[in-house]
Design a protein around this motif. Sequence first.
Motif, PDB file in Angstrom:
ATOM      1  N   ILE A 240      68.347  54.011  30.621  1.00 44.09           N
ATOM      2  CA  ILE A 240      67.569  53.811  29.386  1.00 44.09           C
ATOM      3  C   ILE A 240      66.491  52.889  29.718  1.00 44.09           C
ATOM      4  O   ILE A 240      65.184  53.067  29.159  1.00 44.09           O
TER       5      ILE A 240
ATOM      6  N   PHE B  72      64.807  67.529  20.433  1.00 43.20           N
ATOM      7  CA  PHE B  72      63.869  66.742  21.079  1.00 43.20           C
ATOM      8  C   PHE B  72      63.779  67.093  22.413  1.00 43.20           C
ATOM      9  O   PHE B  72      62.838  66.323  23.251  1.00 43.20           O
TER      10      PHE B  72
ATOM     11  N   ASN C 259      67.030  55.827  18.377  1.00 44.33           N
ATOM     12  CA  ASN C 259      68.468  56.088  18.818  1.00 44.33           C
ATOM     13  C   ASN C 259      68.751  57.137  19.663  1.00 44.33           C
ATOM     14  O   ASN C 259      69.627  57.092  20.190  1.00 44.33           O
ATOM     15  N   HIS C 260      67.600  58.090  19.932  1.00 45.10           N
ATOM     16  CA  HIS C 260      68.099  59.110  20.962  1.00 45.10           C
ATOM     17  C   HIS C 260      66.838  59.526  21.535  1.00 45.10           C
ATOM     18  O   HIS C 260      66.676  59.357  22.919  1.00 45.10           O
ATOM     19  N   GLN C 261      65.662  59.711  20.711  1.00 41.83           N
ATOM     20  CA  GLN C 261      64.344  59.847  21.194  1.00 41.83           C
ATOM     21  C   GLN C 261      63.716  58.617  20.977  1.00 41.83           C
ATOM     22  O   GLN C 261      63.915  57.857  19.970  1.00 41.83           O
ATOM     23  N   LEU C 262      62.975  57.987  21.937  1.00 44.52           N
ATOM     24  CA  LEU C 262      62.497  56.378  21.774  1.00 44.52           C
ATOM     25  C   LEU C 262      60.919  56.566  21.981  1.00 44.52           C
ATOM     26  O   LEU C 262      60.370  57.149  22.914  1.00 44.52           O
TER      27      LEU C 262
ATOM     28  N   ILE D  94      58.020  54.703  22.517  1.00 43.33           N
ATOM     29  CA  ILE D  94      57.634  53.363  23.275  1.00 43.33           C
ATOM     30  C   ILE D  94      56.358  52.741  23.023  1.00 43.33           C
ATOM     31  O   ILE D  94      56.306  51.665  22.908  1.00 43.33           O
ATOM     32  N   THR D  95      55.583  53.652  22.342  1.00 44.83           N
ATOM     33  CA  THR D  95      54.414  52.868  21.710  1.00 44.83           C
ATOM     34  C   THR D  95      54.888  52.061  20.670  1.00 44.83           C
ATOM     35  O   THR D  95      54.502  50.489  20.324  1.00 44.83           O
TER      36      THR D  95
ATOM     37  N   SER E 275      57.971  54.952  31.133  1.00 47.99           N
ATOM     38  CA  SER E 275      57.010  55.548  30.117  1.00 47.99           C
ATOM     39  C   SER E 275      55.824  55.035  30.014  1.00 47.99           C
ATOM     40  O   SER E 275      54.833  55.706  29.957  1.00 47.99           O
TER      41      SER E 275
ATOM     42  N   ASP F 197      66.891  58.921  14.581  1.00 52.92           N
ATOM     43  CA  ASP F 197      67.081  59.567  16.022  1.00 52.92           C
ATOM     44  C   ASP F 197      65.848  59.889  16.784  1.00 52.92           C
ATOM     45  O   ASP F 197      65.640  60.158  18.085  1.00 52.92           O
ATOM     46  N   SER F 198      65.035  60.108  15.857  1.00 49.55           N
ATOM     47  CA  SER F 198      63.727  60.837  16.530  1.00 49.55           C
ATOM     48  C   SER F 198      62.761  59.969  17.070  1.00 49.55           C
ATOM     49  O   SER F 198      61.940  60.218  17.781  1.00 49.55           O
TER      50      SER F 198
ATOM     51  N   SER G  55      62.517  53.609  29.966  1.00 47.20           N
ATOM     52  CA  SER G  55      61.485  53.191  28.929  1.00 47.20           C
ATOM     53  C   SER G  55      60.289  52.274  29.687  1.00 47.20           C
ATOM     54  O   SER G  55      59.239  52.537  28.829  1.00 47.20           O
TER      55      SER G  55
ATOM     56  N   ALA H 167      66.649  49.555  25.116  1.00 44.58           N
ATOM     57  CA  ALA H 167      65.191  49.867  25.327  1.00 44.58           C
ATOM     58  C   ALA H 167      64.349  48.741  24.447  1.00 44.58           C
ATOM     59  O   ALA H 167      63.270  48.256  25.073  1.00 44.58           O
TER      60      ALA H 167
ATOM     61  N   SER I  77      71.614  51.483  21.916  1.00 41.41           N
ATOM     62  CA  SER I  77      70.234  51.387  21.452  1.00 41.41           C
ATOM     63  C   SER I  77      69.441  50.247  21.309  1.00 41.41           C
ATOM     64  O   SER I  77      68.384  50.188  21.190  1.00 41.41           O
TER      65      SER I  77
ATOM     66  N   VAL J 115      60.702  58.929  25.457  1.00 41.24           N
ATOM     67  CA  VAL J 115      61.880  58.889  26.366  1.00 41.24           C
ATOM     68  C   VAL J 115      62.935  59.475  25.294  1.00 41.24           C
ATOM     69  O   VAL J 115      63.171  59.275  24.411  1.00 41.24           O
ATOM     70  N   VAL J 116      63.690  60.383  26.093  1.00 36.86           N
ATOM     71  CA  VAL J 116      65.014  61.257  25.555  1.00 36.86           C
ATOM     72  C   VAL J 116      66.163  60.637  26.328  1.00 36.86           C
ATOM     73  O   VAL J 116      66.186  61.236  27.471  1.00 36.86           O
ATOM     74  N   PHE J 117      67.094  59.976  25.872  1.00 36.83           N
ATOM     75  CA  PHE J 117      68.396  59.976  26.788  1.00 36.83           C
ATOM     76  C   PHE J 117      69.783  60.804  26.320  1.00 36.83           C
ATOM     77  O   PHE J 117      69.906  60.689  25.100  1.00 36.83           O
TER      78      PHE J 117
ATOM     79  N   LYS K 131      73.348  61.521  25.660  1.00 40.11           N
ATOM     80  CA  LYS K 131      74.456  60.581  25.205  1.00 40.11           C
ATOM     81  C   LYS K 131      75.644  60.928  25.659  1.00 40.11           C
ATOM     82  O   LYS K 131      76.240  62.109  25.835  1.00 40.11           O
TER      83      LYS K 131
ATOM     84  N   ASN L 151      52.639  56.427  27.852  1.00 35.65           N
ATOM     85  CA  ASN L 151      53.797  56.101  26.795  1.00 35.65           C
ATOM     86  C   ASN L 151      54.507  57.387  26.321  1.00 35.65           C
ATOM     87  O   ASN L 151      54.946  57.613  25.036  1.00 35.65           O
TER      88      ASN L 151
END
Lengths: 190, 190
Positions: B62, B114, A27-30, A32-33, B69, A23-24, B66, A63, A60, B77-79, B81, B74
Amino acid sequence: MKLLKDKIRNSAKITENRIIQVDSFLNHQLDITLFNEIGKEFKRRFSSKEITKIVTIETSGIAIASITSQYFNNVPVVFAKKHAGLNMNPNVYESKVYSYTKDQEYTIKISKEFISPNDKILIIDDFLASGSALLGLVSLVSQSSAEISGVGIVIEKSFQGGRKLVEEKGLQVESLAIIDSLKDGQVFFK
Amino acid sequence: MKLLKDKIRNSAKITENRIIQVDSFLNHQLDITLFNEIGKEFKRRFSSKEITKIVTIETSGIAIASITSQYFNNVPVVFAKKHAGLNMNPNVYESKVYSYTKDQEYTIKISKEFISPNDKILIIDDFLASGSALLGLVSLVSQSSAEISGVGIVIEKSFQGGRKLVEEKGLQVESLAIIDSLKDGQVFFK
């Protein structure tokens, strides 16, 4: 892919020696790098393939597929819907998928207008475990008669057997991190 | 934003002079080239703001968040749910949202880990109509005591009144295409 494996080692949470939570960063926080590095790596692994479209599944996969598209000339991304709204065009390809994390069967859908028989599809998803979601996506694309150029997975749990079911369909499956086992809160990669 | 308005004019489907479907480039098939232009435009509009994180909501926010960002160094991103799995950490911020397209109320959630009180948040979403989803997101972020630096919307339907509810909270709302009305299958921009 070292960066990804390090991230999994340092940030994933493991429960019941079976479930891995990312999730970190996935799957929840993404992160991007990281997603850009993932996109580059998919490009490297499928560099010889013609790709006209990327297909993934909500949530998921979206993104990852979108960032990855940038390394494939910004080809369109189409995501299969699990939770279609009332507005959705009824002219769809459908497939059934069983979710272990939600313990329920659901129907995934893609509008027929967004996949043509001439498309060369790269399928992208975050996880490959039992293979149920991935086989659903393969079924959707196959219904359209488009060609599947390959399957790109971020994290594969090899001990759940999904790869075999997908490879039996003659598809190239590339997973960026393959987990052989989860034991005592630790991750063991292939 | 001309490119976006042209895309809406040429590709959106309008029903009941109220519903606008942008499945071909924003909600089901994703136009990654357009999303990059959207990201650049959000950066231009919020160039003076400090942003440490982008918050959005599944599903259609999302990909936009993304790609955006990438124009904000970068940042993660937090989505929020809508359909939390059995694995989700129970330590969450929650808010209720009513969906007109699905005609149901649902709960949106973000894991507390997050969003920190020190974060400066850019909220991104695909649509602003009645404002219900957006107010839900604002509520989630406010519960964390983080600062909301701004709200970026791709398409606003001004005739559904959502903007007023969000601006009353003192927030800067930037919409890249503002639709004044939908009539006889045509889109009229502000």
